[in-house]
Scaffold this active site. Sequence first.
Site, PDB file in Angstrom:
ATOM      1  N   GLY A 239       0.720  -1.246   0.118  1.00 31.92           N
ATOM      2  CA  GLY A 239       0.019   0.010   0.123  1.00 31.92           C
ATOM      3  C   GLY A 239       0.840   1.117   0.067  1.00 31.92           C
ATOM      4  N   PRO A 276       4.690  -5.159  -0.900  1.00 31.91           N
ATOM      5  CA  PRO A 276       4.486  -4.018  -1.750  1.00 31.91           C
ATOM      6  C   PRO A 276       4.663  -4.588  -3.176  1.00 31.91           C
ATOM      7  CG  PRO A 276       6.973  -4.440  -1.302  1.00 31.91           C
ATOM      8  CD  PRO A 276       6.071  -5.436  -0.383  1.00 31.91           C
ATOM      9  N   ARG A 278       2.787  -1.447  -5.863  1.00 38.88           N
ATOM     10  CA  ARG A 278       2.952  -0.254  -6.745  1.00 38.88           C
ATOM     11  C   ARG A 278       4.266   0.434  -6.517  1.00 38.88           C
ATOM     12  NH1 ARG A 278      -1.495   2.807  -7.970  1.00 38.88           N
ATOM     13  NH2 ARG A 278      -2.737   1.645  -6.308  1.00 38.88           N
ATOM     14  N   ARG A 314      -6.092   3.243 -15.495  1.00 38.51           N
ATOM     15  CA  ARG A 314      -6.250   4.140 -14.299  1.00 38.51           C
ATOM     16  C   ARG A 314      -6.747   5.374 -14.537  1.00 38.51           C
ATOM     17  NH1 ARG A 314      -2.262   5.666 -11.999  1.00 38.51           N
ATOM     18  NH2 ARG A 314      -3.065   5.283  -9.982  1.00 38.51           N
ATOM     19  N   TYR A 318     -10.005   5.678 -12.195  1.00 37.49           N
ATOM     20  CA  TYR A 318      -9.763   6.459 -10.836  1.00 37.49           C
ATOM     21  C   TYR A 318      -9.617   7.875 -11.067  1.00 37.49           C
ATOM     22  CZ  TYR A 318      -7.838   1.645  -9.606  1.00 37.49           C
ATOM     23  OH  TYR A 318      -7.744   0.415  -9.405  1.00 37.49           O
ATOM     24  N   CYS A 345     -14.837   4.271 -27.999  1.00 35.73           N
ATOM     25  CA  CYS A 345     -16.283   4.936 -27.810  1.00 35.73           C
ATOM     26  C   CYS A 345     -16.463   5.122 -26.493  1.00 35.73           C
ATOM     27  CB  CYS A 345     -17.128   4.210 -28.585  1.00 35.73           C
ATOM     28  SG  CYS A 345     -16.341   3.804 -30.322  1.00 35.73           S
ATOM     29  N   GLU A 346     -15.904   5.814 -25.643  1.00 32.50           N
ATOM     30  CA  GLU A 346     -16.348   6.381 -24.233  1.00 32.50           C
ATOM     31  C   GLU A 346     -15.727   7.574 -23.901  1.00 32.50           C
ATOM     32  OE1 GLU A 346     -17.747   4.150 -21.978  1.00 32.50           O
ATOM     33  OE2 GLU A 346     -17.616   2.114 -22.920  1.00 32.50           O
TER      34      GLU A 346
HETATM   35  C1  LIG Z   1      -3.056  -4.735  -3.930  1.00 38.15           C
HETATM   36  C2  LIG Z   1      -2.343  -5.674  -2.787  1.00 38.15           C
HETATM   37  C3  LIG Z   1      -1.257  -5.261  -2.406  1.00 38.15           C
HETATM   38  C4  LIG Z   1      -0.267  -4.395  -2.850  1.00 38.15           C
HETATM   39  O1  LIG Z   1      -0.697  -3.182  -2.884  1.00 38.15           O
HETATM   40  P1  LIG Z   1       0.221  -2.081  -3.363  1.00 38.15           P
HETATM   41  O2  LIG Z   1      -0.706  -0.710  -3.330  1.00 38.15           O
HETATM   42  O3  LIG Z   1       0.479  -2.143  -4.848  1.00 38.15           O
HETATM   43  O4  LIG Z   1       1.582  -1.790  -2.739  1.00 38.15           O
HETATM   44  C5  LIG Z   1      -0.650  -6.029  -1.365  1.00 38.15           C
HETATM   45  N1  LIG Z   1      -1.566  -6.826  -0.456  1.00 38.15           N
HETATM   46  C6  LIG Z   1      -2.712  -7.135  -0.745  1.00 38.15           C
HETATM   47  C7  LIG Z   1      -3.488  -8.053   0.125  1.00 38.15           C
HETATM   48  C8  LIG Z   1      -3.099  -6.588  -1.914  1.00 38.15           C
HETATM   49  O5  LIG Z   1      -4.477  -6.688  -2.086  1.00 38.15           O
END
Ligand SMILES: *Cc1c(COP(=O)(O)O)cnc(C)c1O
Length: 419
Positions: A239, A276, A278, A314, A318, A345-346
Amino acid sequence: MDHFQYREGAYYAEDVPLSTIAKDVGTPCYVYSRATLERHWKAFDQAFGDWPHTIYYAVKSNSNLGVLGLFAHLDSGFDIVSSGELKRVIQAGGRPDKVVFSGVGKTVAEIRYAIEQEIRCFNVESLQELDRINSVASETDAIVSIAIRVNPDVDAQTHPYISTGLKENKFGIPIADAVQAYRHAENLPHLHVSGVTCHIGSQLTSLEPFEDCFYRVLSFIDELKTEGIELDHLDVGGGLGVTYKDESPPHPTEYTTKLIECLKSHGCELPVMIEPGRVITANAGVFLTEVQYIKDGDERNFAVVDGAMNDLLRPALYQAWQEILPVNLLSASAERVYDIVGPVCESADFLGKQRTLKVEAGDVLAVRSAGAYGHVMSSNYNSRPRPPEVLVDGDRYYIVRERESFEQMIRGEFIPDFS
Ligand SMILES: *Cc1c(COP(=O)(O)O)cnc(C)c1O
């Protein structure tokens, strides 16, 4: 820090001009940098110092076999959310005993396959799933390691679609009910209660929600101890956010410093697992797309490109902002403000809005920060073949996925006999 930079007006991935890749491989396409992927992975690994830890790279952020092969080469662990991802990890040379399986909807077949492959741990999201894993494990008399995903009810302060740690989300077991869930797991003969896990969302740009989460989970571990339930690991999920525009997320070292501080203040010595995604892959990739038309509207100017929401979702999903740069800075055209839109077409089909650029038809643009949740979310909408993926390594590059052909796109479809 990444390895994409301008040299004399030409945008490079490591030592390869992106215009060369656009010419040789065609557009649209994704380009990843090995040096950047490695640098980000190692930054996390080193940030833990001597604290016992394992990185479980979140496969869903970028599951290309070439990328997974690189992480396997670094002896990474992998966090998966489907049996398809487990198959990819194994295909790429990753070790199943360094895999954790997350997700709310694991099917019997997926659980059976993961047990056969002897993965490290199931991250379990409900009582029903505990029962299901126990029952599947009993078929082969296996003992399976589990961690329960607790939902700590903290606000990750991120986009609602990628926030997962609030009571209203579908993820995990509310922390208040979790002791009960652990007692239940302890009584199931084919489960080994191994750890606790949490994951409160994605693209978090401050430490506070993490710190909140750590404290809640560490107090919970204390509570389990008083119940006589001892764990052998703490999985803190993924995250950590990245810089797309002007965000300044904490560096992995700040994150781990805070984490270790929390662990020490609780007298907790458990090895840490971290998932990790992203933060490792996002800024290790760009998406290349060629301008087809410059279209002047009454209100807005459009640069119509050959990449679209089916390739890179994305922005549409989002309202995500990703930087868009010309691959060749030395264009003679005038600077103007454009919406960069695709052919789908959006009206949601845009890559960027109100961007000041010097471009003309035929120019190639690079959409930055496209290494995570990019190609993995692509589709064939509008019968567009999925784009190729390229991995740059120094002055060489490898095509790690070919452009999808029409035959590949329609494989598995059949026309019934209508006579
Ligand atoms: C999506 C996810 C991650 C990775 O999240 P990032 O934001 O890409 O680091 C890690 N653990 C779980 C359970 C997830 O669903």
